[in-house]
Write a protein that holds these residues in place. Structure first.
Motif, PDB file in Angstrom:
ATOM      1  N   GLY A 157       1.944 -18.720  -0.840  1.00  0.00           N
ATOM      2  CA  GLY A 157       2.870 -17.533  -0.914  1.00  0.00           C
ATOM      3  C   GLY A 157       3.346 -16.286  -0.393  1.00  0.00           C
ATOM      4  N   GLY A 158       3.872 -15.560   0.822  1.00  0.00           N
ATOM      5  CA  GLY A 158       3.584 -14.873   1.263  1.00  0.00           C
ATOM      6  C   GLY A 158       3.992 -13.461   1.122  1.00  0.00           C
ATOM      7  N   PRO A 159       3.732 -12.090   0.809  1.00  0.00           N
ATOM      8  CA  PRO A 159       4.148 -10.686   0.121  1.00  0.00           C
ATOM      9  C   PRO A 159       5.204 -10.745   0.780  1.00  0.00           C
ATOM     10  CG  PRO A 159       2.137 -10.534   2.318  1.00  0.00           C
ATOM     11  CD  PRO A 159       1.983 -11.524   2.335  1.00  0.00           C
ATOM     12  N   GLN A 160       5.963  -9.664   0.815  1.00  0.00           N
ATOM     13  CA  GLN A 160       7.128  -9.009   1.211  1.00  0.00           C
ATOM     14  C   GLN A 160       6.819  -8.494   2.562  1.00  0.00           C
ATOM     15  OE1 GLN A 160      10.043  -9.988   0.069  1.00  0.00           O
ATOM     16  NE2 GLN A 160      11.234  -9.054   0.713  1.00  0.00           N
ATOM     17  N   PRO A 161       7.110  -9.303   3.375  1.00  0.00           N
ATOM     18  CA  PRO A 161       6.808  -8.905   5.233  1.00  0.00           C
ATOM     19  C   PRO A 161       8.294  -7.426   5.291  1.00  0.00           C
ATOM     20  CG  PRO A 161       8.613 -10.322   5.738  1.00  0.00           C
ATOM     21  CD  PRO A 161       8.080 -10.562   3.607  1.00  0.00           C
ATOM     22  N   ARG A 162       7.397  -6.906   5.206  1.00  0.00           N
ATOM     23  CA  ARG A 162       7.604  -5.353   5.901  1.00  0.00           C
ATOM     24  C   ARG A 162       6.711  -4.345   6.420  1.00  0.00           C
ATOM     25  NH1 ARG A 162       7.738  -4.798  -0.287  1.00  0.00           N
ATOM     26  NH2 ARG A 162       9.286  -4.542  -1.538  1.00  0.00           N
ATOM     27  N   MET A 163       7.490  -3.489   7.356  1.00  0.00           N
ATOM     28  CA  MET A 163       6.721  -2.992   8.989  1.00  0.00           C
ATOM     29  C   MET A 163       5.874  -1.623   8.593  1.00  0.00           C
ATOM     30  SD  MET A 163       6.584  -3.618  12.099  1.00  0.00           S
ATOM     31  CE  MET A 163       4.883  -3.289  11.927  1.00  0.00           C
ATOM     32  N   THR A 164       4.770  -1.601   7.615  1.00  0.00           N
ATOM     33  CA  THR A 164       3.279  -1.394   7.417  1.00  0.00           C
ATOM     34  C   THR A 164       2.219  -2.091   7.783  1.00  0.00           C
ATOM     35  OG1 THR A 164       2.967  -1.749   5.085  1.00  0.00           O
ATOM     36  CG2 THR A 164       4.265  -0.076   5.603  1.00  0.00           C
ATOM     37  N   GLU A 165       1.371  -0.686   8.453  1.00  0.00           N
ATOM     38  CA  GLU A 165      -0.220  -1.933   8.972  1.00  0.00           C
ATOM     39  C   GLU A 165      -0.783  -2.387   7.459  1.00  0.00           C
ATOM     40  OE1 GLU A 165      -3.861   0.504  10.478  1.00  0.00           O
ATOM     41  OE2 GLU A 165      -2.161   1.826  10.705  1.00  0.00           O
TER      42      GLU A 165
END
Ligand SMILES: [Zn+2]
Length: 452
Positions: free
Chosen positions: A205-213
C-alpha cells in the motif's frame, strides 16, 4: 469396522480418504452468466437451464444436463448463477467508523475519523473484530474477492487484520500501507500469513503521493519493495480536486512507480493527457463511485479511461460508502455516467458493469486466469441468486435485473475455492450476533477516544 481398518493401516489409508474429490453439481439454473462468450450466448456467455459442476476447488464443467452420481446436488431451478463479485479497493477495519462524519468531504473525514485511529493503539484482537464483521458482510453480499488496503497502524494491527481475512474464507489481497520503519514487518507478514495461503495475495500500500522530497523517497522504496516481491503497488490517486496541487503523477513518475505494477484508486481528477500517460504506463485503476459521491469527490471519467484500454475494477472503498452491496455499486457506476452525459447508451452498459465487477476486477489483480468467470479449470468462486423475491420479480431480463434489482438478500449461496461459505441464505458456521457484539465493543472504545 472402518475405524479399525484406519487404525490397522495407519496413515497409509488416510491420504486416499483425504483425496476423494468433493463434487458439487449446481443443477438447472434459470440462467448461468459465465462471462465467457465461447461458453454461451452473447458477450456474457449466457446459458439457460444451465448446470455447473464443481470438483474440489475448481469448476469442472459448465453446460446443460450435466450428470454426476457422486456429486452433492444443489437444485438451482428459478435461480441465477454468476461469478463471485470482485472488490478491488476497500478498507475493512473502517466498519469501526460506520456512520461517522457523514456530512464531511474527503480531507476532513480523513483527519477526523481515519488517521486519528492510528493513535489509539488498536490491538490485534480489536482489528480482528472490526475486519471479521466486514469480511462476513462482504461474503453475505456475494463478494468473493476483496482487496483490503489497510492502514496497518501497527504490526499487531496488521496481523489481526489479516487473521480475520484468513478466517473468513474470502479470496483476498492485503495491501499493507508501506512505511519505511515497517518494511521488515511487511516482509514477515507476507512470509508467515500470506504466502502459505493460495487464496491470499500481498500488495504494497503506497503512501499518499505528494510532491515532496520525502514523499518521493518513500514512494521509491515502496515501488522497489513491490517489484522485489512481485506484487502490486496500490495507491490513492487524484481522488479529490485538491490532490492536484500535490502533483501525484509527477511524484509517482520520479519515484519510478508509474508502471504496470501500479494500481491507483479513484483517478477522479485526471486530465486527458494524464489518462493517456496512465494508459501508456499500463497503470490499472479502481473505480469507487459510491465513495466518490459520499465524500463529494467527483465523478471518474470512466468511459474516456476505458476507451484508452486501461484496466478498471470496482471498489467499495471501506467505511466511506457504508455498504458491502456491490449490486448497488454496479448500478451506481452505470447511473452516474448516464446522469452526467444524459446518454443511456454511455459506458458502462449493464454487460460492461457486470464485467467490471467480475472479470475486469480479476484482470486488475492479475488473477483473471484463476477467477472472474465460470470456465472449466478456474477456481470455483461463484454465487447463486434467488430472484423470486419482492425486490426482483417479476422477471423479464435477468441480466439487467441483476444490476438494477438485486440486493445482498438475494444471494443464497456463496462459494470460494469450491467451499460453500453461505448456504441457503445463511453464512456457514458463523455466530453473527457474537461478531456484531465484538465489533461493537471495539467501535464504542474507538468512538469514545475520538471524541476526547
Ligand atoms: Zn480508499
Amino acid at each position: 469396522m472402518l475405524l479399525l481398518t484406519v487404525f490397522i493401516l495407519g496413515v497409509a489409508i488416510l491420504p486416499s480418504l483425504a483425496q476423494a474429490p468433493s463434487r458439487t453439481l449446481i443443477r438447472n439454473a434459470d440462467l448461468v452468466i459465465t462471462m465467457e462468450p465461447q461458453l454461451g450466448n452473447g458477450e456474457l456467455g449466457l446459458i439457460t437451464n444451465g448446470d455447473v459442476l464443481i470438483t474440489d476447488d475448481r469448476i469442472a464443467t459448465v453446460g446443460q444436463k450435466l450428470d454426476d452420481a457422486e456429486a452433492r446436488v444443489i437444485d438451482a431451478t428459478d435461480k441465477i448463477v454468476l461469478p463471485g463479485l470482485v472488490d478491488v479497493h476497500n478498507h475493512l477495519w473502517q466498519s469501526l467508523i460506520r456512520g461517522c462524519g457523514t456530512s464531511l468531504a474527503l480531507e476532513e473525514w480523513l483527519q477526523t475519523y481515519v488517521l486519528p485511529v492510528g493513535n489509539l493503539n488498536v490491538t490485534a484482537q480489536e482489528a480482528y473484530a472490526a475486519v471479521r464483521l466486514s469480511t462476513l458482510d462482504l461474503l453475505a453480499a456475494g463478494v468473493t474477492t476483496v482487496v483490503d488496503w489497510s492502514h496497518a497502524f501497527s504490526p499487531a494491527f496488521a496481523r489481526g487484520n489479516v487473521q480475520a481475512l484468513l478466517d473468513s474464507g474470502l479470496r483476498f489481497a492485503f495491501a499493507y500501507r508501506g512505511q519505511l520503519e515497517q518494511v521488515e514487518a511487511m516482509r514477515a507478514l507476507k512470509r508467515d500469513l500470506i504466502d502459505p495461503t493460495p487464496r491470499a495475495r500481498f500488495q504494497v500500500g503506497g503512501p499518499q503521493p505528494r510532491m515532496t522530497e520525502a514523499s518521493v523517497h518513500v514512494m521509491r522504496c515502496m515501488a522497489e519493495l513491490a517489484d522485489e516481491l512481485h506484487v502490486i503497488l496500490h495507491v490513492h490517486l487524484l481522488e479529490a480536486e485538491q490532490n492536484r496541487q500535490e502533483e501525484p503523477l509527477r511524484t509517482l513518475d520520479l519515484a519510478g512507480a508509474l508502471s504496470p505494477t501500479l494500481l491507483g484508486a479513484h483517478a477522479v481528477h485526471v486530465t486527458d493527457a494524464e489518462i493517456t500517460l496512465l494508459a501508456e504506463r499500463s497503470v490499472r485503476l479502481a473505480h469507487c463511485p459510491l465513495s466518490n459521491m459520499r465524500l463529494a469527490s467527483g465523478i471518474m471519467r470512466l468511459g474516456t479511461i476505458r476507451a484508452q484500454g486501461i484496466r478498471v475494477g470496482l471498489g467499495l472503498d471501506g467505511g466511506t460508502n457504508d455498504t458491502s452491496d456491490m449490486f448497488n455499486l454496479m448500478r451506481t457506476a452505470v447511473g452516474v455516467q448516464r446522469a452526467v452525459t444524459r446518454n443511456p447508451a454511455v459506458y458502462p452498459t449493464v454487460a460492461d458493469v457486470l464485467r467490471l465487477a467480475t472479470l475486469g476486477g480479476a484482470e486488475v489483480l492479475d488473477i483473471a486466469d484463476h477467477i472472474g468467470s465460470l470456465a472449466p479449470g478456474k477456481q470455483a468462486d461463484l454465487i447463486i441468486l434467488n430472484p423470486q423475491a419482492l425486490n426482483f420479480a417479476p422477471r423479464f431480463d435477468d441480466v439487467s435485473q441483476v444490476v438494477f434489482n438485486a440486493q445482498p438478500s438475494n444471494v443464497e449461496w456463496v462459494f470460494v475455492e469450491g467451499r460453500a461459505l453461505k448456504e441457503r441464505g445463511q453464512l456457514v458456521g458463523v455466530d453473527v450476533e457474537a461478531v456484531i457484539t465484538d465489533a461493537d465493543r471495539v467501535a464504542q472504545r474507538v468512538h469514545a477516544a475520538l471524541r476526547r
